[in-house]
Each structure stands twice: as C-alpha cells, then as structure tokens.
Design an enzyme around this catalytic site. Structure first.
Site, PDB file in Angstrom:
ATOM      1  N   TYR A 154     -10.696  90.179  63.336  1.00  0.00           N
ATOM      2  CA  TYR A 154     -11.833  90.182  62.900  1.00  0.00           C
ATOM      3  C   TYR A 154     -11.971  90.195  61.301  1.00  0.00           C
ATOM      4  CZ  TYR A 154     -17.106  91.031  62.645  1.00  0.00           C
ATOM      5  OH  TYR A 154     -18.536  90.899  62.472  1.00  0.00           O
ATOM      6  N   LYS A 178     -13.163  86.775  58.865  1.00  0.00           N
ATOM      7  CA  LYS A 178     -14.399  86.697  58.141  1.00  0.00           C
ATOM      8  C   LYS A 178     -13.966  86.553  56.634  1.00  0.00           C
ATOM      9  CE  LYS A 178     -17.539  87.716  61.232  1.00  0.00           C
ATOM     10  NZ  LYS A 178     -18.486  86.638  61.608  1.00  0.00           N
TER      11      LYS A 178
HETATM   12  P1  NAI Z   1     -24.007  89.428  69.237  1.00  0.00           P
HETATM   13  O1  NAI Z   1     -22.943  89.661  70.022  1.00  0.00           O
HETATM   14  O2  NAI Z   1     -25.541  90.047  69.371  1.00  0.00           O
HETATM   15  O3  NAI Z   1     -24.531  87.729  69.358  1.00  0.00           O
HETATM   16  C1  NAI Z   1     -23.618  86.805  69.217  1.00  0.00           C
HETATM   17  C2  NAI Z   1     -24.029  85.315  69.635  1.00  0.00           C
HETATM   18  O4  NAI Z   1     -22.856  84.578  69.908  1.00  0.00           O
HETATM   19  C3  NAI Z   1     -24.190  85.901  71.581  1.00  0.00           C
HETATM   20  O5  NAI Z   1     -25.373  85.023  71.879  1.00  0.00           O
HETATM   21  C4  NAI Z   1     -22.918  85.044  71.883  1.00  0.00           C
HETATM   22  O6  NAI Z   1     -23.530  84.426  73.374  1.00  0.00           O
HETATM   23  C5  NAI Z   1     -22.801  84.019  70.967  1.00  0.00           C
HETATM   24  N1  NAI Z   1     -21.500  83.362  71.247  1.00  0.00           N
HETATM   25  C6  NAI Z   1     -20.259  84.106  71.323  1.00  0.00           C
HETATM   26  N2  NAI Z   1     -19.194  83.360  71.419  1.00  0.00           N
HETATM   27  C7  NAI Z   1     -19.650  82.015  71.362  1.00  0.00           C
HETATM   28  C8  NAI Z   1     -18.900  80.742  71.160  1.00  0.00           C
HETATM   29  N3  NAI Z   1     -17.738  80.503  71.397  1.00  0.00           N
HETATM   30  N4  NAI Z   1     -19.902  79.680  71.203  1.00  0.00           N
HETATM   31  C9  NAI Z   1     -21.176  79.673  71.033  1.00  0.00           C
HETATM   32  N5  NAI Z   1     -21.885  81.083  70.874  1.00  0.00           N
HETATM   33  C10 NAI Z   1     -21.030  82.099  70.946  1.00  0.00           C
HETATM   34  O7  NAI Z   1     -23.736  89.473  67.695  1.00  0.00           O
HETATM   35  P2  NAI Z   1     -24.703  90.002  66.322  1.00  0.00           P
HETATM   36  O8  NAI Z   1     -24.492  91.152  66.042  1.00  0.00           O
HETATM   37  O9  NAI Z   1     -25.823  89.277  66.462  1.00  0.00           O
HETATM   38  O10 NAI Z   1     -23.816  88.979  65.351  1.00  0.00           O
HETATM   39  C11 NAI Z   1     -23.748  87.753  64.954  1.00  0.00           C
HETATM   40  C12 NAI Z   1     -23.071  87.465  63.675  1.00  0.00           C
HETATM   41  O11 NAI Z   1     -23.088  88.486  62.835  1.00  0.00           O
HETATM   42  C13 NAI Z   1     -21.448  87.348  64.078  1.00  0.00           C
HETATM   43  O12 NAI Z   1     -20.698  86.368  63.299  1.00  0.00           O
HETATM   44  C14 NAI Z   1     -20.967  88.763  63.595  1.00  0.00           C
HETATM   45  O13 NAI Z   1     -19.709  89.001  63.334  1.00  0.00           O
HETATM   46  C15 NAI Z   1     -21.766  88.994  62.383  1.00  0.00           C
HETATM   47  N6  NAI Z   1     -21.980  90.392  61.986  1.00  0.00           N
HETATM   48  C16 NAI Z   1     -22.669  91.258  62.584  1.00  0.00           C
HETATM   49  C17 NAI Z   1     -22.700  92.618  62.425  1.00  0.00           C
HETATM   50  C18 NAI Z   1     -23.445  93.617  63.107  1.00  0.00           C
HETATM   51  O14 NAI Z   1     -23.388  94.624  62.645  1.00  0.00           O
HETATM   52  N7  NAI Z   1     -23.931  93.408  64.214  1.00  0.00           N
HETATM   53  C19 NAI Z   1     -22.125  92.951  60.793  1.00  0.00           C
HETATM   54  C20 NAI Z   1     -21.570  91.766  60.140  1.00  0.00           C
HETATM   55  C21 NAI Z   1     -21.626  90.669  60.773  1.00  0.00           C
END
Ligand code: NAI
Length: 245
Positions: A153, A157
């Site tokens: 991861y 990033k």
């Molecule tokens: P989440 O798991 O709630 O949502 C991720 C979404 O991406 C889901 O709707 C999923 O279906 C979709 N997804 C996954 N693989 C996919 C693919 N191959 N093609 C299209 N869609 C796909 O995640 P969250 O927490 O909303 O994270 C969003 C972004 O923010 C990610 O890139 C994550 O790495 C980043 N992030 C999140 C943090 C956190 O604390 N939640 C902290 C830092 C970064």
C-alpha cells in the site's frame, strides 16, 4: 464550477462519495465510477436526488484498460467533457513483508497505482484536446511516512505521488494540472475494519485528537479543483489532523 464535469473513481462510497457530494453541492456534474456497478448507479441516483445535479454511475474495474477506456468514452459521450479526474479507488491487503503474498503485492499495486495510471491516460486524451483539466490523486499519509505492515500500500501511494509530479511536468503546457491529496486516518469502511482499540490508539497520535471525515478530504479536493488553485500543480496536500508534518 458551474457545468464542470468530475469523474471520480471508487466513488460509490467512502471518501470518493464524500468528494462527489462536495463537488456536486457547488454544481459540478458527477460521474461515479466503481467496480461495484450496482452501488455506483445507486449512489449516482442518490446524489442527483440530494443535490439536483446531473450524475452518471458507471461500472468499471480500473485495472482493466478496456473497461477504463470505455468508462471515459461513456462519460464524455454523456456530458461532452471531463474537467476533473479524481483517482480515488484504492484497497489495502496488509501484512509484514516476509509474510506478504506476491498476489497481495500485485493486486494493491494494480488497483492503487496502475489503475490511476490507466484512468489518467484515458482522461488526458480529452483534457489535452480541451487544453484544460485537473487530475487529483488520493494518496495517503503513509506514502510519505512509511508504515509497518503496509509495504504494498505504501509503495502504491508513494508511487502515486511520483506519478502526480510527472503528470504535472508533462501536461502543464496543455493547461492540465495534477496534485495529490494525502489523507491521514479517515473514518470510512477501510478504517472501520480496524479494531476499536487500534482506532483509539490512532486518535491519540493525532494532534487534533480525532480521525478525519470524508468531508475533511473532500474540502481539499474541492479547493484543488477550483479556479482558485489554477497556479498549483505537482503538490501534495496533507489532510491528517497534524499526524504527519
Ligand atoms: P472504501 O473501501 O470505503 O471505498 C473504496 C471504493 O473503491 C469502493 O467503493 C470500492 O468498490 C472501489 N474500488 C475498489 N477497487 C476498485 C477497482 N479495481 N475499480 C474501481 N473501483 C474500485 O475506501 P476509502 O476509505 O473511501 O478510501 C478511498 C481512497 O482514499 C483510497 O485510495 C484509500 O487508499 C485512500 N485513503 C483512505 C484513508 C482512510 O483512512 N480511509 C486514508 C488515506 C488514504
């Protein structure tokens, strides 16, 4: 930002949906792309009902070049343009390096980094022709800090930050900007998977004393996507409650 069009990947829920909501509230038309097509369409419908803006939900696995090209084509056919691309879709498959399976390394790099590359490539074709556009990549605090148990991861990033700077250098002459937003720990399904104890310990390491919300991240994206940020490119904005300075 009236009449602009934003395409946000992984926006059926979580931070992506928060960004979609924030941009829609100021009149930006929204394309929600997500691997979960049913959820993408449902969220797009909900967003349109809540904000009154035009939305489109598209099923797309961002690792698949053909699906990505078709998704971008569909968005452009529907709205006539793409002004803002937010590469938000991302996953985790954590484990210490010696225990990390090759498949988990490949999957995380393939979604978090190659997926963003494929979406960028497809969108840039249109943005270059338009001679305007902005790309915002959702990186992470750990891409700057490193984190035990997240080699795949973190590498994805950190790679995304490098990709951001390269897009900025290659496409400035086409009036396309690229920036990254690096969230700290945000309260979404991704962090709700952690135990209550881990979440409490995490909050203690954050000077502002709490996990962030999707809205905290979305506000930074809204700024970067606005004309007020026209002279900002190749930068990383950290949204982490002071956890990393
Ligand atoms: P989440 O798991 O709630 O949502 C991720 C979404 O991406 C889901 O709707 C999923 O279906 C979709 N997804 C996954 N693989 C996919 C693919 N191959 N093609 C299209 N869609 C796909 O995640 P969250 O927490 O909303 O994270 C969003 C972004 O923010 C990610 O890139 C994550 O790495 C980043 N992030 C999140 C943090 C956190 O604390 N939640 C902290 C830092 C970064």
């Amino acid at each position: 930002m009236q009449k602009k069009v934003a395409l946000i990947t992984g926006a059926a829920r979580g931070i992506g949906y928060g960004i979609a909501t924030c941009l829609a509230r100021q009149g930006t038309q929204i394309v929600i792309a997500d691997m979960n097509g049913q959820a993408a369409r449902k969220s797009a419908k909900q967003l349109a009902a809540d904000t009154g803006v035009a939305t489109l939900g598209i099923a797309c696995d961002i690792c698949d070049r053909t699906q990505v090209a078709a998704m971008v084509r569909k968005a452009v056919k529907h709205f006539g343009q793409i002004d803002i691309l937010v590469n938000n879709a991302g996953i985790t498959r954590d484990g210490l390096i010696l225990r990390m399976k090759d498949e988990d390394w490949d999957l995380v790099l393939s979604i978090n980094l190659k997926g963003a590359f494929l979406c960028t490539k497809s969108a840039l074709k249109y943005m270059s022709k338009q001679r305007s556009g902005t790309i915002i990549n959702i990186a992470s605090i750990v891409g700057a800090m490193g984190n035990a148990g997240q080699a795949n991861y973190v590498a994805s990033k950190a790679g995304l930050i490098g990709l951001t700077k390269t897009i900025a250098r290659e496409y400035s002459n086409r009036n396309v900007t690229a920036n990254a937003v690096a969230p700290g720990f945000i309260d979404t399904a991704m962090t709700q998977a952690l135990s209550e104890q881990v979440r409490t310990d995490l909050a203690k390491q954050i000077p502002l004393g709490r996990l962030g919300s999707s809205g905290d991240v979305a506000n930074a994206v809204r700024f970067l996507a606005s004309p007020a940020a026209a002279y900002i490119t190749g930068q990383v904005i950290h949204v982490n409650g002071g956890m990393y300075m």
